[in-house]
Design a protein around this motif. Structure first.
Motif, mmCIF file in Angstrom:
data_model
loop_
_atom_site.group_PDB
_atom_site.id
_atom_site.type_symbol
_atom_site.label_atom_id
_atom_site.label_comp_id
_atom_site.label_asym_id
_atom_site.label_seq_id
_atom_site.Cartn_x
_atom_site.Cartn_y
_atom_site.Cartn_z
ATOM 1 N N LEU A 52 0.546 -1.468 -0.068
ATOM 2 C CA LEU A 52 0.139 0.086 0.036
ATOM 3 C C LEU A 52 0.529 1.624 0.140
ATOM 4 C CD1 LEU A 52 -2.291 -1.176 2.368
ATOM 5 C CD2 LEU A 52 -3.212 -0.569 0.535
ATOM 6 N N ASP A 53 0.140 2.533 -1.058
ATOM 7 C CA ASP A 53 1.032 3.818 -0.982
ATOM 8 C C ASP A 53 0.274 5.048 -0.243
ATOM 9 O OD1 ASP A 53 2.786 5.913 -1.474
ATOM 10 O OD2 ASP A 53 3.425 4.682 -3.932
ATOM 11 N N LEU A 54 0.449 5.763 0.224
ATOM 12 C CA LEU A 54 0.005 6.247 0.897
ATOM 13 C C LEU A 54 0.783 7.456 1.211
ATOM 14 C CD1 LEU A 54 -2.443 4.874 3.779
ATOM 15 C CD2 LEU A 54 -2.896 5.956 2.139
ATOM 16 N N ARG A 55 1.780 7.865 0.107
ATOM 17 C CA ARG A 55 2.764 8.629 -0.078
ATOM 18 C C ARG A 55 2.228 10.086 0.312
ATOM 19 N NH1 ARG A 55 7.062 7.787 -3.718
ATOM 20 N NH2 ARG A 55 5.310 7.131 -4.918
ATOM 21 N N GLY A 56 2.653 10.579 1.702
ATOM 22 C CA GLY A 56 2.268 12.674 1.042
ATOM 23 C C GLY A 56 0.583 12.248 0.971
ATOM 24 N N VAL A 57 0.118 11.529 2.065
ATOM 25 C CA VAL A 57 -1.265 12.095 1.976
ATOM 26 C C VAL A 57 -1.425 12.701 4.002
ATOM 27 C CG1 VAL A 57 -3.162 11.218 2.849
ATOM 28 C CG2 VAL A 57 -2.502 10.246 0.956
ATOM 29 N N ASP A 58 -2.514 13.974 3.654
ATOM 30 C CA ASP A 58 -2.674 14.920 4.816
ATOM 31 C C ASP A 58 -3.858 13.759 5.983
ATOM 32 O OD1 ASP A 58 -3.038 16.339 6.679
ATOM 33 O OD2 ASP A 58 -4.414 17.956 5.618
ATOM 34 N N PHE A 59 -2.768 13.493 6.861
ATOM 35 C CA PHE A 59 -3.804 13.220 7.459
ATOM 36 C C PHE A 59 -3.909 14.024 9.256
ATOM 37 C CE2 PHE A 59 -2.371 9.029 5.611
ATOM 38 C CZ PHE A 59 -3.480 8.261 5.524
ATOM 39 N N SER A 60 -3.545 14.760 9.056
ATOM 40 C CA SER A 60 -4.025 16.081 10.477
ATOM 41 C C SER A 60 -4.217 16.354 11.116
ATOM 42 C CB SER A 60 -3.010 17.293 9.939
ATOM 43 O OG SER A 60 -4.054 17.817 8.974
ATOM 44 N N GLY A 61 -4.655 15.453 12.602
ATOM 45 C CA GLY A 61 -5.482 15.684 14.202
ATOM 46 C C GLY A 61 -6.444 14.465 12.848
ATOM 47 N N ALA A 62 -6.157 13.344 12.370
ATOM 48 C CA ALA A 62 -7.334 12.446 12.422
ATOM 49 C C ALA A 62 -6.934 11.245 13.121
ATOM 50 C CB ALA A 62 -6.405 11.236 11.047
ATOM 51 N N SER A 63 -8.333 10.231 12.913
ATOM 52 C CA SER A 63 -8.633 9.280 14.637
ATOM 53 C C SER A 63 -8.192 8.534 13.819
ATOM 54 C CB SER A 63 -9.820 9.858 15.562
ATOM 55 O OG SER A 63 -9.651 8.292 16.233
ATOM 56 N N LEU A 64 -6.968 7.430 15.000
ATOM 57 C CA LEU A 64 -6.586 5.944 14.245
ATOM 58 C C LEU A 64 -5.823 5.636 15.037
ATOM 59 C CD1 LEU A 64 -4.036 7.956 10.778
ATOM 60 C CD2 LEU A 64 -6.808 7.113 10.607
ATOM 61 N N ASN A 87 -4.003 -0.645 11.432
ATOM 62 C CA ASN A 87 -2.744 -1.382 11.389
ATOM 63 C C ASN A 87 -2.377 -0.538 10.163
ATOM 64 O OD1 ASN A 87 -1.334 -2.933 10.518
ATOM 65 N ND2 ASN A 87 -2.715 -5.015 9.736
ATOM 66 N N LEU A 88 -1.310 -0.035 9.835
ATOM 67 C CA LEU A 88 -0.236 0.682 9.064
ATOM 68 C C LEU A 88 1.225 0.120 8.337
ATOM 69 C CD1 LEU A 88 -1.766 3.937 9.754
ATOM 70 C CD2 LEU A 88 -2.363 3.006 7.497
ATOM 71 N N SER A 89 1.281 -1.429 9.463
ATOM 72 C CA SER A 89 2.296 -2.097 8.782
ATOM 73 C C SER A 89 3.037 -2.068 8.118
ATOM 74 C CB SER A 89 2.352 -3.296 10.025
ATOM 75 O OG SER A 89 1.770 -3.181 11.131
ATOM 76 N N GLY A 90 4.259 -1.813 7.751
ATOM 77 C CA GLY A 90 4.775 -2.177 5.998
ATOM 78 C C GLY A 90 4.430 -1.002 5.252
ATOM 79 N N VAL A 91 3.343 0.216 5.333
ATOM 80 C CA VAL A 91 2.371 0.710 4.469
ATOM 81 C C VAL A 91 3.456 2.121 4.207
ATOM 82 C CG1 VAL A 91 0.524 2.671 3.860
ATOM 83 C CG2 VAL A 91 0.168 0.258 5.103
ATOM 84 N N ASN A 92 4.121 2.322 3.311
ATOM 85 C CA ASN A 92 4.493 3.477 2.397
ATOM 86 C C ASN A 92 3.788 4.969 2.522
ATOM 87 O OD1 ASN A 92 6.604 5.506 0.991
ATOM 88 N ND2 ASN A 92 5.784 4.728 -0.704
#
Length: 279
Positions: free
Chosen positions: A90-102, A106-111
């Motif tokens: 999975l590639d989430l490069r450069g995404v804006d997650f500011s202030g997100a509730s996460l 499970n983001l193991s191994g994600v870009n």
């Protein structure tokens, strides 16, 4: 032209008659017939007593390949999909997650290179072996997070809460951890070379065999920290607190210990700034 499959009369044809009629259909018509049969069989299963009725919500299948679309459905949906598809990169490069509730995601191994996670809630999240190079995690909540083996080179972790987080074998080369809460965190064999740890709180942190060479630990709190066999060559320890810390066999050559508090610190076998082995 595709032939219509709807009979003109309500009759019960024999299986032989159906087969004979179907033998005259072209390939497209036969595929259409198979689709209709599958739908009829599925409908019958639903109507049978005790049959399990499928949920009306859309199933998570391999056809869903857009990770952001999955995340919008919530952390539970995302984690379920990841569990069912462990081999997908999975590639989430450069995404804006500011202030997100996460929380617990499970983001193991994600870009996640260059992502913006400033102020995000990642408590208990799984980020093992994730690529967070150059990511912005300013003031993020990383309580109990698993970052084992993650790449955080050059990442901004200023003011983050890493209480009891697992950063063992992670790469924090030139990362900014100033004023971060790293109390009781695991950093075994972590690479913190040239990292900014100014005023960071590393109370009782486990830094065994960690690389802190050339790191800036000005006014950092390392009280009761485990630094056994740690590499602090050329590090700035100005006014740092090493009271009760275990520095057994640590490398302290060319370090700046000016005004540092080493009260009750264990230094047996450590290579001191002047090159002499202590005790």
């Amino acid at each position: 032209m595709t032939r219509k499959l709807t009979p003109k009369r309500r009759i019960k044809p024999t299986l032989k008659a159906i087969a004979q009629n179907a033998s005259h259909l072209n390939r497209d018509a036969l595929l259409e017939l198979r689709t209709v049969i599958d739908q009829l069989l599925e409908a019958q299963v639903r109507e049978e007593p005790g049959a399990i009725v499928k949920e009306t919500q859309p199933a998570i299948t391999e056809e869903i390949v857009e990770p952001l679309a999955l995340l919008k459905q919530g952390v539970d949906v995302w984690n379920e999909w990841r569990e069912q598809h462990p081999g997908i990169n999975l590639d989430l490069r450069g995404v804006d997650f500011s202030g997100a509730s996460l929380e617990l995601i499970n983001l193991s191994g994600v870009n996640l290179e260059l992502v913006n996670l400033s102020g995000a809630d990642l408590r208990g999240a799984f980020l093992r072996s994730a690529n967070l190079r150059g990511a912005n995690l300013y003031m993020a909540d990383l309580l109990w997070v698993n970052l084992e083996g993650a790449n955080l080179q050059g990442a901004n972790l200023q003011g983050v809460d890493l209480y009891k987080a697992n950063l063992s074998n992670s790469n924090l080369f030139e990362a900014n951890l100033s004023q971060a809460n790293i109390r009781r965190a695991r950093l075994l064999q972590a690479n913190l070379e040239a990292a900014n740890l100014v005023e960071a709180d590393l109370l009782e942190a486990n830094l065994m065999q960690a690389n802190l060479s050339k790191a800036d630990l000005h006014k950092a709190n390392l009280e009761s920290a485990n630094l056994i066999e740690g590499n602090l060559e050329g590090a700035n320890l100005l006014e740092a607190n090493f009271s009760k810390a275990n520095l057994r066999r640590a490398k302290l050559t060319q370090t700046n210990f000016h005004k540092a508090n080493s009260n009750a610190a264990i230094l047996k076998g450590a290579i001191m700034p002047d090159g002499i082995v202590y005790g």
